[in-house]
Design a protein around this motif. Structure first.
Motif, PDB file in Angstrom:
ATOM      1  N   ASN A   1      32.150  90.676  27.699  1.00  0.00           N
ATOM      2  CA  ASN A   1      33.311  90.119  26.992  1.00  0.00           C
ATOM      3  C   ASN A   1      33.808  88.801  27.568  1.00  0.00           C
ATOM      4  O   ASN A   1      34.584  88.093  26.922  1.00  0.00           O
ATOM      5  N   ALA A   2      33.396  88.478  28.782  1.00  0.00           N
ATOM      6  CA  ALA A   2      33.870  87.226  29.391  1.00  0.00           C
ATOM      7  C   ALA A   2      33.177  86.035  28.719  1.00  0.00           C
ATOM      8  O   ALA A   2      32.088  86.171  28.158  1.00  0.00           O
ATOM      9  N   THR A   3      33.815  84.870  28.773  1.00  0.00           N
ATOM     10  CA  THR A   3      33.213  83.655  28.226  1.00  0.00           C
ATOM     11  C   THR A   3      32.016  83.220  29.060  1.00  0.00           C
ATOM     12  O   THR A   3      30.981  82.823  28.538  1.00  0.00           O
ATOM     13  N   GLN A   4      32.190  83.275  30.378  1.00  0.00           N
ATOM     14  CA  GLN A   4      31.149  82.803  31.294  1.00  0.00           C
ATOM     15  C   GLN A   4      31.448  83.328  32.691  1.00  0.00           C
ATOM     16  O   GLN A   4      32.563  83.777  32.968  1.00  0.00           O
ATOM     17  N   VAL A   5      30.462  83.223  33.558  1.00  0.00           N
ATOM     18  CA  VAL A   5      30.690  83.568  34.952  1.00  0.00           C
ATOM     19  C   VAL A   5      31.484  82.431  35.597  1.00  0.00           C
ATOM     20  O   VAL A   5      31.397  81.270  35.161  1.00  0.00           O
TER      21      VAL A   5
ATOM     22  N   LEU B   1      37.689  81.133  50.931  1.00  0.00           N
ATOM     23  CA  LEU B   1      38.886  81.749  50.341  1.00  0.00           C
ATOM     24  C   LEU B   1      38.443  82.609  49.161  1.00  0.00           C
ATOM     25  O   LEU B   1      37.765  82.112  48.258  1.00  0.00           O
ATOM     26  N   ILE B   2      38.838  83.869  49.166  1.00  0.00           N
ATOM     27  CA  ILE B   2      38.386  84.787  48.116  1.00  0.00           C
ATOM     28  C   ILE B   2      39.570  85.348  47.336  1.00  0.00           C
ATOM     29  O   ILE B   2      40.479  85.952  47.918  1.00  0.00           O
ATOM     30  N   GLY B   3      39.547  85.149  46.018  1.00  0.00           N
ATOM     31  CA  GLY B   3      40.564  85.720  45.144  1.00  0.00           C
ATOM     32  C   GLY B   3      40.073  87.017  44.518  1.00  0.00           C
ATOM     33  O   GLY B   3      39.101  87.634  44.997  1.00  0.00           O
ATOM     34  N   GLU B   4      40.720  87.421  43.440  1.00  0.00           N
ATOM     35  CA  GLU B   4      40.369  88.691  42.799  1.00  0.00           C
ATOM     36  C   GLU B   4      39.260  88.501  41.766  1.00  0.00           C
ATOM     37  O   GLU B   4      38.127  88.936  41.931  1.00  0.00           O
ATOM     38  N   GLN B   5      39.606  87.860  40.671  1.00  0.00           N
ATOM     39  CA  GLN B   5      38.669  87.609  39.578  1.00  0.00           C
ATOM     40  C   GLN B   5      39.224  86.418  38.798  1.00  0.00           C
ATOM     41  O   GLN B   5      40.405  86.090  38.916  1.00  0.00           O
ATOM     42  N   PRO B   6      38.386  85.758  37.981  1.00  0.00           N
ATOM     43  CA  PRO B   6      38.908  84.647  37.186  1.00  0.00           C
ATOM     44  C   PRO B   6      40.000  85.152  36.247  1.00  0.00           C
ATOM     45  O   PRO B   6      39.950  86.293  35.793  1.00  0.00           O
ATOM     46  N   GLY B   7      40.962  84.308  35.970  1.00  0.00           N
ATOM     47  CA  GLY B   7      41.960  84.608  34.950  1.00  0.00           C
ATOM     48  C   GLY B   7      41.537  83.957  33.637  1.00  0.00           C
ATOM     49  O   GLY B   7      40.413  83.437  33.511  1.00  0.00           O
ATOM     50  N   ASP B   8      42.439  83.978  32.680  1.00  0.00           N
ATOM     51  CA  ASP B   8      42.147  83.447  31.344  1.00  0.00           C
ATOM     52  C   ASP B   8      41.692  81.975  31.403  1.00  0.00           C
ATOM     53  O   ASP B   8      40.689  81.599  30.796  1.00  0.00           O
TER      54      ASP B   8
ATOM     55  N   GLU C   1      40.550  80.251  33.987  1.00  0.00           N
ATOM     56  CA  GLU C   1      39.304  80.106  34.738  1.00  0.00           C
ATOM     57  C   GLU C   1      38.103  80.526  33.883  1.00  0.00           C
ATOM     58  O   GLU C   1      37.036  79.911  33.936  1.00  0.00           O
ATOM     59  N   ASP C   2      38.297  81.592  33.093  1.00  0.00           N
ATOM     60  CA  ASP C   2      37.222  82.099  32.234  1.00  0.00           C
ATOM     61  C   ASP C   2      36.773  81.023  31.241  1.00  0.00           C
ATOM     62  O   ASP C   2      35.594  80.890  30.936  1.00  0.00           O
ATOM     63  N   VAL C   3      37.732  80.257  30.748  1.00  0.00           N
ATOM     64  CA  VAL C   3      37.416  79.216  29.761  1.00  0.00           C
ATOM     65  C   VAL C   3      36.836  77.977  30.447  1.00  0.00           C
ATOM     66  O   VAL C   3      35.890  77.367  29.950  1.00  0.00           O
ATOM     67  N   SER C   4      37.399  77.631  31.620  1.00  0.00           N
ATOM     68  CA  SER C   4      36.953  76.378  32.262  1.00  0.00           C
ATOM     69  C   SER C   4      35.721  76.593  33.150  1.00  0.00           C
ATOM     70  O   SER C   4      35.021  75.635  33.476  1.00  0.00           O
ATOM     71  N   GLY C   5      35.487  77.824  33.584  1.00  0.00           N
ATOM     72  CA  GLY C   5      34.345  78.093  34.457  1.00  0.00           C
ATOM     73  C   GLY C   5      34.585  77.750  35.915  1.00  0.00           C
ATOM     74  O   GLY C   5      33.652  77.746  36.708  1.00  0.00           O
ATOM     75  N   ARG C   6      35.864  77.479  36.268  1.00  0.00           N
ATOM     76  CA  ARG C   6      36.186  77.112  37.659  1.00  0.00           C
ATOM     77  C   ARG C   6      37.254  78.036  38.239  1.00  0.00           C
ATOM     78  O   ARG C   6      38.178  78.427  37.519  1.00  0.00           O
ATOM     79  N   PRO C   7      37.137  78.376  39.532  1.00  0.00           N
ATOM     80  CA  PRO C   7      38.083  79.323  40.123  1.00  0.00           C
ATOM     81  C   PRO C   7      39.457  78.710  40.401  1.00  0.00           C
ATOM     82  O   PRO C   7      39.560  77.518  40.723  1.00  0.00           O
TER      83      PRO C   7
END
Ligand code: URA
Length: 205
Positions: A32-36, A49-56, A58-64
């Motif tokens: 369901n995600a747009t991209q990794v 530095l480690i976060g949780e997961q991409p948000g909305d 980030e999912d669209v832009s492809g950057r953390p």
């Protein structure tokens, strides 16, 4: 080489790893995600530095960390004296998990199985980057690093030796600050977050 070679050979650079991540089907989140959203930063960064997961965003832009949590993280890093562009920034889970609600996509916390499946990538990022300090932002990142669940409140602020010249610091996730309603709680949480990030700045010095 055939595409299969690229998929199955061990990546020898972070950019090759990012390409492999794009084809990941280790858990269902890719559907369901747009991209990794791969990690980003200098391949010689000493801090991961480690976060949780991409948000909305980030999912669209492809950057953390480029959406609201990322903006807050940027301010906190700057205040604490940590240059983000000297750090490698990634997430414990590399696809956005959400629940559609009308036109919006509401963030859903990744579960232990998803974090553990994605740990395969995080371990490879760590092996290629070989950072001296690994910083976990929140409980998902802690599990991604340690492979087991530990409360943020138990670990935060202490620099822990992971062996092999790697140190570990856990702190809160910036989104936890965005969720607080009470002004004095917010101020206190912000001060705590900055205090933890200043330890990162001192480690870098
Ligand atoms: N929250 C995260 O944990 N990571 C991102 O990249 C964005 C928001």
């Amino acid at each position: 080489p055939s595409p299969a070679v690229g998929l199955f050979a061990e990546a020898t650079s972070l950019s090759a790893l990012a390409e492999q991540e794009a084809g990941c089907t280790r858990c269902p989140l890719y559907k369901n995600a747009t991209q990794v959203v791969p990690g980003e930063g200098p391949p010689r960064a000493r801090v991961l530095l480690i976060g949780e997961q991409p948000g909305d965003v980030e999912d669209v832009s492809g950057r953390p960390f480029v959406g609201p949590s990322g903006k807050l993280l940027d301010i906190a890093l700057e205040r604490a004296g940590v240059a983000r562009d000297k750090c490698f920034v990634t997430n414990a889970v590399k696809h956005f998990k959400f629940e559609p609600r009308g036109k919006r996509r509401l963030h859903k916390k990744p579960d232990a199985g998803e974090i553990d499946a994605c740990r395969w990538w995080l371990d490879r990022e760590r092996a290629l980057l070989r950072p001296g300090l690994v910083v976990a932002l929140g409980a998902t990142a802690i599990r991604g690093v340690l492979g087991r669940s530990e409360a943020v409140s138990r670990l935060r602020g202490d620099i822990i030796d992971l062996g092999d010249g790697v140190q570990f610091l856990a702190t809160v996730h910036p989104s936890s600050l965005l969720r607080l309603k009470d002004e004095s709680d917010k101020r206190q949480a912000w001060r705590g977050f900055l205090a933890d990030l200043r330890k990162v700045a001192r480690w870098i010095e």
